[in-house]
Design a protein around this motif. Structure first.
Motif, PDB file in Angstrom:
ATOM      1  N   GLY A 274       0.795  -1.231   0.000  1.00 31.03           N
ATOM      2  CA  GLY A 274       0.000   0.000   0.000  1.00 31.03           C
ATOM      3  C   GLY A 274       0.822   1.272   0.000  1.00 31.03           C
ATOM      4  O   GLY A 274       0.272   2.358   0.174  1.00 31.03           O
ATOM      5  N   ARG A 275       2.116   1.148  -0.177  1.00 32.46           N
ATOM      6  CA  ARG A 275       2.975   2.356  -0.174  1.00 32.46           C
ATOM      7  C   ARG A 275       3.594   2.575  -1.549  1.00 32.46           C
ATOM      8  O   ARG A 275       3.882   1.616  -2.257  1.00 32.46           O
ATOM      9  N   GLN A 276       3.837   3.840  -1.841  1.00 33.14           N
ATOM     10  CA  GLN A 276       4.462   4.207  -3.113  1.00 33.14           C
ATOM     11  C   GLN A 276       5.980   4.163  -2.956  1.00 33.14           C
ATOM     12  O   GLN A 276       6.554   4.944  -2.192  1.00 33.14           O
ATOM     13  N   CYS A 277       6.588   3.241  -3.671  1.00 32.92           N
ATOM     14  CA  CYS A 277       8.055   3.108  -3.603  1.00 32.92           C
ATOM     15  C   CYS A 277       8.655   3.453  -4.961  1.00 32.92           C
ATOM     16  O   CYS A 277       8.116   3.052  -5.995  1.00 32.92           O
ATOM     17  N   MET A 278       9.765   4.168  -4.924  1.00 33.48           N
ATOM     18  CA  MET A 278      10.495   4.400  -6.174  1.00 33.48           C
ATOM     19  C   MET A 278      11.949   3.947  -6.029  1.00 33.48           C
ATOM     20  O   MET A 278      12.683   4.479  -5.199  1.00 33.48           O
ATOM     21  N   PRO A 279      12.349   2.963  -6.834  1.00 29.95           N
ATOM     22  CA  PRO A 279      13.776   2.631  -6.891  1.00 29.95           C
ATOM     23  C   PRO A 279      14.513   3.757  -7.617  1.00 29.95           C
ATOM     24  O   PRO A 279      14.039   4.246  -8.647  1.00 29.95           O
ATOM     25  N   ILE A 280      15.640   4.174  -7.061  1.00 26.44           N
ATOM     26  CA  ILE A 280      16.507   5.149  -7.739  1.00 26.44           C
ATOM     27  C   ILE A 280      17.930   4.588  -7.737  1.00 26.44           C
ATOM     28  O   ILE A 280      18.229   3.654  -6.984  1.00 26.44           O
ATOM     29  N   LEU A 281      18.773   5.176  -8.557  1.00 31.81           N
ATOM     30  CA  LEU A 281      20.167   4.721  -8.578  1.00 31.81           C
ATOM     31  C   LEU A 281      20.827   5.099  -7.260  1.00 31.81           C
ATOM     32  O   LEU A 281      20.425   6.068  -6.600  1.00 31.81           O
ATOM     33  N   HIS A 282      21.840   4.336  -6.865  1.00 29.45           N
ATOM     34  CA  HIS A 282      22.538   4.664  -5.620  1.00 29.45           C
ATOM     35  C   HIS A 282      23.480   5.848  -5.854  1.00 29.45           C
ATOM     36  O   HIS A 282      24.155   5.913  -6.888  1.00 29.45           O
ATOM     37  N   PRO A 283      23.533   6.825  -4.926  1.00 34.29           N
ATOM     38  CA  PRO A 283      24.428   7.974  -5.115  1.00 34.29           C
ATOM     39  C   PRO A 283      25.884   7.558  -5.376  1.00 34.29           C
ATOM     40  O   PRO A 283      26.596   8.234  -6.128  1.00 34.29           O
ATOM     41  N   ALA A 284      26.332   6.451  -4.782  1.00 29.03           N
ATOM     42  CA  ALA A 284      27.715   6.008  -5.018  1.00 29.03           C
ATOM     43  C   ALA A 284      27.943   5.683  -6.496  1.00 29.03           C
ATOM     44  O   ALA A 284      29.035   5.896  -7.031  1.00 29.03           O
ATOM     45  N   TYR A 285      26.911   5.194  -7.154  1.00 33.83           N
ATOM     46  CA  TYR A 285      26.991   4.888  -8.593  1.00 33.83           C
ATOM     47  C   TYR A 285      27.144   6.192  -9.397  1.00 33.83           C
ATOM     48  O   TYR A 285      27.901   6.257 -10.371  1.00 33.83           O
ATOM     49  N   LEU A 286      26.445   7.226  -8.947  1.00 38.96           N
ATOM     50  CA  LEU A 286      26.569   8.530  -9.613  1.00 38.96           C
ATOM     51  C   LEU A 286      27.968   9.119  -9.411  1.00 38.96           C
ATOM     52  O   LEU A 286      28.507   9.772 -10.306  1.00 38.96           O
ATOM     53  N   LEU A 287      28.544   8.881  -8.242  1.00 39.62           N
ATOM     54  CA  LEU A 287      29.899   9.392  -7.986  1.00 39.62           C
ATOM     55  C   LEU A 287      30.904   8.742  -8.945  1.00 39.62           C
ATOM     56  O   LEU A 287      31.875   9.371  -9.358  1.00 39.62           O
ATOM     57  N   ARG A 288      30.637   7.494  -9.301  1.00 37.65           N
ATOM     58  CA  ARG A 288      31.558   6.797 -10.217  1.00 37.65           C
ATOM     59  C   ARG A 288      31.260   7.127 -11.682  1.00 37.65           C
ATOM     60  O   ARG A 288      32.051   6.819 -12.557  1.00 37.65           O
ATOM     61  N   ASN A 289      30.085   7.710 -11.934  1.00 42.86           N
ATOM     62  CA  ASN A 289      29.652   8.027 -13.309  1.00 42.86           C
ATOM     63  C   ASN A 289      29.176   9.474 -13.361  1.00 42.86           C
ATOM     64  O   ASN A 289      27.976   9.740 -13.384  1.00 42.86           O
ATOM     65  N   PRO A 290      30.097  10.433 -13.371  1.00 42.17           N
ATOM     66  CA  PRO A 290      29.707  11.821 -13.147  1.00 42.17           C
ATOM     67  C   PRO A 290      29.087  12.561 -14.342  1.00 42.17           C
ATOM     68  O   PRO A 290      28.624  13.682 -14.183  1.00 42.17           O
ATOM     69  N   SER A 291      29.026  11.934 -15.532  1.00 43.35           N
ATOM     70  CA  SER A 291      28.481  12.661 -16.691  1.00 43.35           C
ATOM     71  C   SER A 291      27.027  13.076 -16.447  1.00 43.35           C
ATOM     72  O   SER A 291      26.250  12.319 -15.867  1.00 43.35           O
ATOM     73  N   ARG A 292      26.688  14.287 -16.929  1.00 44.37           N
ATOM     74  CA  ARG A 292      25.304  14.768 -16.836  1.00 44.37           C
ATOM     75  C   ARG A 292      24.572  14.639 -18.166  1.00 44.37           C
ATOM     76  O   ARG A 292      23.453  15.153 -18.311  1.00 44.37           O
ATOM     77  N   ASP A 293      25.181  13.998 -19.145  1.00 45.55           N
ATOM     78  CA  ASP A 293      24.565  13.907 -20.480  1.00 45.55           C
ATOM     79  C   ASP A 293      23.231  13.157 -20.406  1.00 45.55           C
ATOM     80  O   ASP A 293      23.056  12.268 -19.558  1.00 45.55           O
ATOM     81  N   PRO A 294      22.305  13.517 -21.303  1.00 49.14           N
ATOM     82  CA  PRO A 294      21.008  12.826 -21.321  1.00 49.14           C
ATOM     83  C   PRO A 294      21.181  11.308 -21.366  1.00 49.14           C
ATOM     84  O   PRO A 294      22.004  10.793 -22.125  1.00 49.14           O
TER      85      PRO A 294
END
Ligand code: URA
Length: 233
Positions: free
Chosen positions: A188-208
Protein backbone atom coordinates in the motif's frame (compact mmCIF):
# COMPACT_ATOMS: atom_id res chain seq x y z
CA UNK A 1 14.47 -20.99 23.76
CA UNK A 2 16.52 -18.61 21.54
CA UNK A 3 19.22 -16.65 23.30
CA UNK A 4 18.43 -13.07 24.34
CA UNK A 5 20.57 -10.26 25.75
CA UNK A 6 19.80 -9.00 29.23
CA UNK A 7 20.54 -5.29 28.91
CA UNK A 8 19.83 -4.79 32.57
CA UNK A 9 22.68 -6.71 34.10
CA UNK A 10 23.93 -5.14 37.32
CA UNK A 11 27.10 -3.72 35.73
CA UNK A 12 25.38 -1.48 33.20
CA UNK A 13 22.02 -0.80 34.76
CA UNK A 14 22.98 2.81 35.49
CA UNK A 15 24.37 3.54 32.03
CA UNK A 16 21.65 2.05 29.83
CA UNK A 17 18.89 4.42 28.64
CA UNK A 18 15.65 2.67 29.54
CA UNK A 19 12.43 3.87 27.91
CA UNK A 20 9.61 3.15 30.36
CA UNK A 21 7.75 0.86 27.95
CA UNK A 22 10.81 -1.19 27.17
CA UNK A 23 10.73 -4.99 27.54
CA UNK A 24 14.25 -6.34 28.10
CA UNK A 25 13.15 -9.91 27.30
CA UNK A 26 12.75 -8.98 23.66
CA UNK A 27 16.36 -8.09 22.88
CA UNK A 28 17.47 -10.46 20.14
CA UNK A 29 20.88 -12.04 19.90
CA UNK A 30 20.30 -14.28 16.91
CA UNK A 31 18.31 -14.14 13.68
CA UNK A 32 16.23 -17.04 15.00
CA UNK A 33 14.67 -14.71 17.61
CA UNK A 34 11.54 -13.46 15.86
CA UNK A 35 10.73 -9.73 15.78
CA UNK A 36 7.12 -9.75 14.62
CA UNK A 37 5.38 -6.65 13.21
CA UNK A 38 4.12 -4.53 16.10
CA UNK A 39 6.99 -5.46 18.44
CA UNK A 40 7.94 -1.81 18.93
CA UNK A 41 5.52 0.91 19.90
CA UNK A 42 7.99 3.64 18.98
CA UNK A 43 11.36 4.12 17.33
CA UNK A 44 13.06 4.51 20.73
CA UNK A 45 12.97 0.83 21.85
CA UNK A 46 13.72 -0.21 18.28
CA UNK A 47 16.94 1.84 18.40
CA UNK A 48 17.81 0.35 21.81
CA UNK A 49 17.47 -3.16 20.35
CA UNK A 50 19.46 -2.29 17.24
CA UNK A 51 22.30 -0.88 19.30
CA UNK A 52 22.67 -4.17 21.23
CA UNK A 53 21.79 -6.43 18.31
CA UNK A 54 23.76 -9.61 17.71
CA UNK A 55 21.47 -11.16 15.09
CA UNK A 56 24.24 -11.54 12.54
CA UNK A 57 28.03 -11.59 12.32
CA UNK A 58 28.26 -7.91 11.29
CA UNK A 59 27.94 -7.21 15.02
CA UNK A 60 31.50 -8.50 15.46
CA UNK A 61 33.14 -5.92 13.20
CA UNK A 62 30.98 -2.79 13.56
CA UNK A 63 32.05 0.32 15.44
CA UNK A 64 28.53 1.73 15.70
CA UNK A 65 25.07 0.53 14.76
CA UNK A 66 23.62 2.98 12.25
CA UNK A 67 19.87 3.32 12.78
CA UNK A 68 18.66 6.54 11.15
CA UNK A 69 18.77 10.29 10.82
CA UNK A 70 16.25 12.88 9.72
CA UNK A 71 12.63 13.39 10.69
CA UNK A 72 10.80 10.34 12.16
CA UNK A 73 7.53 11.91 10.96
CA UNK A 74 8.78 12.65 7.45
CA UNK A 75 6.64 11.96 4.37
CA UNK A 76 9.63 10.47 2.54
CA UNK A 77 11.84 7.60 3.68
CA UNK A 78 15.17 7.02 1.94
CA UNK A 79 16.51 3.49 2.30
CA UNK A 80 20.13 2.81 1.47
CA UNK A 81 22.17 -0.36 1.43
CA UNK A 82 24.28 -0.25 4.57
CA UNK A 83 26.78 1.91 6.43
CA UNK A 84 30.18 2.68 4.95
CA UNK A 85 33.27 3.60 6.91
CA UNK A 86 32.21 7.14 7.85
CA UNK A 87 28.70 6.04 8.77
CA UNK A 88 30.15 3.24 10.94
CA UNK A 89 32.44 5.73 12.68
CA UNK A 90 29.75 8.38 13.24
CA UNK A 91 26.75 6.09 13.82
CA UNK A 92 24.67 8.00 11.26
CA UNK A 93 23.55 6.98 7.77
CA UNK A 94 24.68 8.73 4.58
CA UNK A 95 27.22 11.10 6.11
CA UNK A 96 30.09 10.27 3.71
CA UNK A 97 30.49 11.27 0.05
CA UNK A 98 27.35 9.42 -1.05
CA UNK A 99 25.43 11.19 1.68
CA UNK A 100 26.67 14.60 0.60
CA UNK A 101 25.51 13.85 -2.94
CA UNK A 102 22.18 12.57 -1.62
CA UNK A 103 21.68 15.87 0.23
CA UNK A 104 22.38 17.77 -3.02
CA UNK A 105 19.95 15.62 -4.98
CA UNK A 106 17.18 16.14 -2.43
CA UNK A 107 18.01 19.84 -2.08
CA UNK A 108 17.71 20.28 -5.85
CA UNK A 109 13.94 19.74 -5.47
CA UNK A 110 13.74 21.62 -2.14
CA UNK A 111 13.62 18.54 0.06
CA UNK A 112 15.21 19.11 3.42
CA UNK A 113 16.70 16.09 5.22
CA UNK A 114 15.84 17.50 8.66
CA UNK A 115 12.20 18.09 7.74
CA UNK A 116 11.01 16.10 4.74
CA UNK A 117 13.09 12.93 4.92
CA UNK A 118 13.92 10.02 7.23
CA UNK A 119 17.08 8.18 6.18
CA UNK A 120 18.03 4.60 7.06
CA UNK A 121 19.57 1.46 5.59
CA UNK A 122 18.72 -2.16 4.82
CA UNK A 123 21.50 -3.38 7.14
CA UNK A 124 22.42 -1.35 10.18
CA UNK A 125 26.01 -2.50 10.58
CA UNK A 126 28.87 -1.98 8.16
CA UNK A 127 29.79 -4.97 6.00
CA UNK A 128 33.60 -5.34 6.24
CA UNK A 129 35.43 -3.66 3.38
CA UNK A 130 32.09 -2.23 2.14
CA UNK A 131 31.17 -5.53 0.50
CA UNK A 132 27.50 -6.05 -0.40
CA UNK A 133 25.46 -7.36 2.54
CA UNK A 134 24.81 -11.12 2.40
CA UNK A 135 21.27 -12.41 2.04
CA UNK A 136 21.52 -13.81 5.59
CA UNK A 137 22.48 -10.34 6.93
CA UNK A 138 19.66 -8.67 5.01
CA UNK A 139 17.19 -11.21 6.41
CA UNK A 140 18.50 -10.86 9.97
CA UNK A 141 18.06 -7.07 9.80
CA UNK A 142 14.78 -7.04 7.83
CA UNK A 143 12.41 -6.93 10.82
CA UNK A 144 14.00 -3.65 11.92
CA UNK A 145 13.49 -1.90 8.60
CA UNK A 146 9.92 -3.22 8.39
CA UNK A 147 9.24 -1.80 11.85
CA UNK A 148 10.86 1.51 10.89
CA UNK A 149 8.56 1.72 7.86
CA UNK A 150 5.49 0.88 9.98
CA UNK A 151 6.37 3.44 12.66
CA UNK A 152 7.49 6.30 10.39
CA UNK A 153 4.60 5.55 8.03
CA UNK A 154 6.07 7.41 5.04
CA UNK A 155 3.96 8.35 2.03
CA UNK A 156 6.90 7.70 -0.31
CA UNK A 157 9.83 5.29 -0.04
CA UNK A 158 12.98 5.81 -2.10
CA UNK A 159 14.99 2.62 -2.55
CA UNK A 160 18.55 3.58 -3.41
CA UNK A 161 20.15 0.85 -5.48
CA UNK A 162 19.63 -2.86 -6.03
CA UNK A 163 20.23 -3.97 -2.43
CA UNK A 164 17.54 -1.65 -1.10
CA UNK A 165 15.07 -3.04 -3.64
CA UNK A 166 16.02 -6.62 -2.75
CA UNK A 167 15.75 -5.90 0.97
CA UNK A 168 12.25 -4.44 0.81
CA UNK A 169 10.67 -6.17 -2.20
CA UNK A 170 12.41 -9.57 -2.45
CA UNK A 171 9.97 -10.69 -5.17
CA UNK A 172 11.21 -7.94 -7.50
CA UNK A 173 13.52 -9.66 -9.95
CA UNK A 174 14.05 -6.84 -12.49
CA UNK A 175 17.37 -4.99 -12.39
CA UNK A 176 17.71 -1.52 -10.91
CA UNK A 177 18.38 0.11 -14.30
CA UNK A 178 15.06 -1.29 -15.59
CA UNK A 179 12.91 -0.20 -12.65
CA UNK A 180 14.53 3.06 -11.51
CA UNK A 181 12.19 5.98 -11.86
CA UNK A 182 9.06 3.82 -11.80
CA UNK A 183 6.50 3.75 -8.99
CA UNK A 184 6.03 0.34 -7.40
CA UNK A 185 3.20 -0.17 -4.95
CA UNK A 186 4.34 -2.32 -2.05
CA UNK A 187 2.15 -2.98 1.00
CA UNK A 188 0.00 0.00 0.00
CA UNK A 189 2.97 2.36 -0.17
CA UNK A 190 4.46 4.21 -3.11
CA UNK A 191 8.06 3.11 -3.60
CA UNK A 192 10.50 4.40 -6.17
CA UNK A 193 13.78 2.63 -6.89
CA UNK A 194 16.51 5.15 -7.74
CA UNK A 195 20.17 4.72 -8.58
CA UNK A 196 22.54 4.66 -5.62
CA UNK A 197 24.43 7.97 -5.11
CA UNK A 198 27.71 6.01 -5.02
CA UNK A 199 26.99 4.89 -8.59
CA UNK A 200 26.57 8.53 -9.61
CA UNK A 201 29.90 9.39 -7.99
CA UNK A 202 31.56 6.80 -10.22
CA UNK A 203 29.65 8.03 -13.31
CA UNK A 204 29.71 11.82 -13.15
CA UNK A 205 28.48 12.66 -16.69
CA UNK A 206 25.30 14.77 -16.84
CA UNK A 207 24.56 13.91 -20.48
CA UNK A 208 21.01 12.83 -21.32
CA UNK A 209 20.49 9.16 -20.48
CA UNK A 210 23.46 9.04 -18.07
CA UNK A 211 22.97 8.25 -14.35
CA UNK A 212 22.98 11.89 -13.13
CA UNK A 213 20.49 12.91 -15.79
CA UNK A 214 18.29 9.93 -14.89
CA UNK A 215 18.45 10.87 -11.21
CA UNK A 216 17.33 14.40 -12.03
CA UNK A 217 14.26 13.00 -13.82
CA UNK A 218 13.52 10.64 -10.94
CA UNK A 219 13.85 13.13 -8.12
CA UNK A 220 11.58 15.59 -9.95
CA UNK A 221 8.98 12.81 -10.19
CA UNK A 222 9.33 12.28 -6.43
CA UNK A 223 8.81 15.99 -5.76
CA UNK A 224 5.74 16.00 -8.02
CA UNK A 225 4.29 12.96 -6.22
CA UNK A 226 4.80 14.57 -2.82
CA UNK A 227 3.11 17.78 -4.01
CA UNK A 228 0.22 15.70 -5.38
CA UNK A 229 -0.17 13.79 -2.10
CA UNK A 230 -0.09 17.03 -0.09
CA UNK A 231 -2.63 18.70 -2.38
CA UNK A 232 -5.06 15.80 -1.78
CA UNK A 233 -4.57 15.76 2.00
N1 URA B 1 25.63 4.07 1.39
C1 URA B 1 24.49 3.57 1.88
O1 URA B 1 23.80 2.82 1.20
N2 URA B 1 24.13 3.91 3.09
C2 URA B 1 24.84 4.74 3.85
O2 URA B 1 24.43 5.01 4.97
C3 URA B 1 26.02 5.25 3.31
C4 URA B 1 26.41 4.91 2.08
Amino acid sequence: MPEQIDLFSASDIEATPTPTDFDPDKIPTSASVPIPPGTYDSLTPLAVHCKSCQRCELAQTRTNVVVSRGNPNAPIMVIGEGPGQQEDEQGLPFVGRSGQLLEKILGAVRLDTEKDVYICNIVKCRPPGNRNPLASEINACRPYILEQIRLVDPKIILLTGATAVKGIIPSEKRGITKIRGTWIEWEGRQCMPILHPAYLLRNPSRDPGKPKWLMWQDIQAVRAKLDEIRAKA
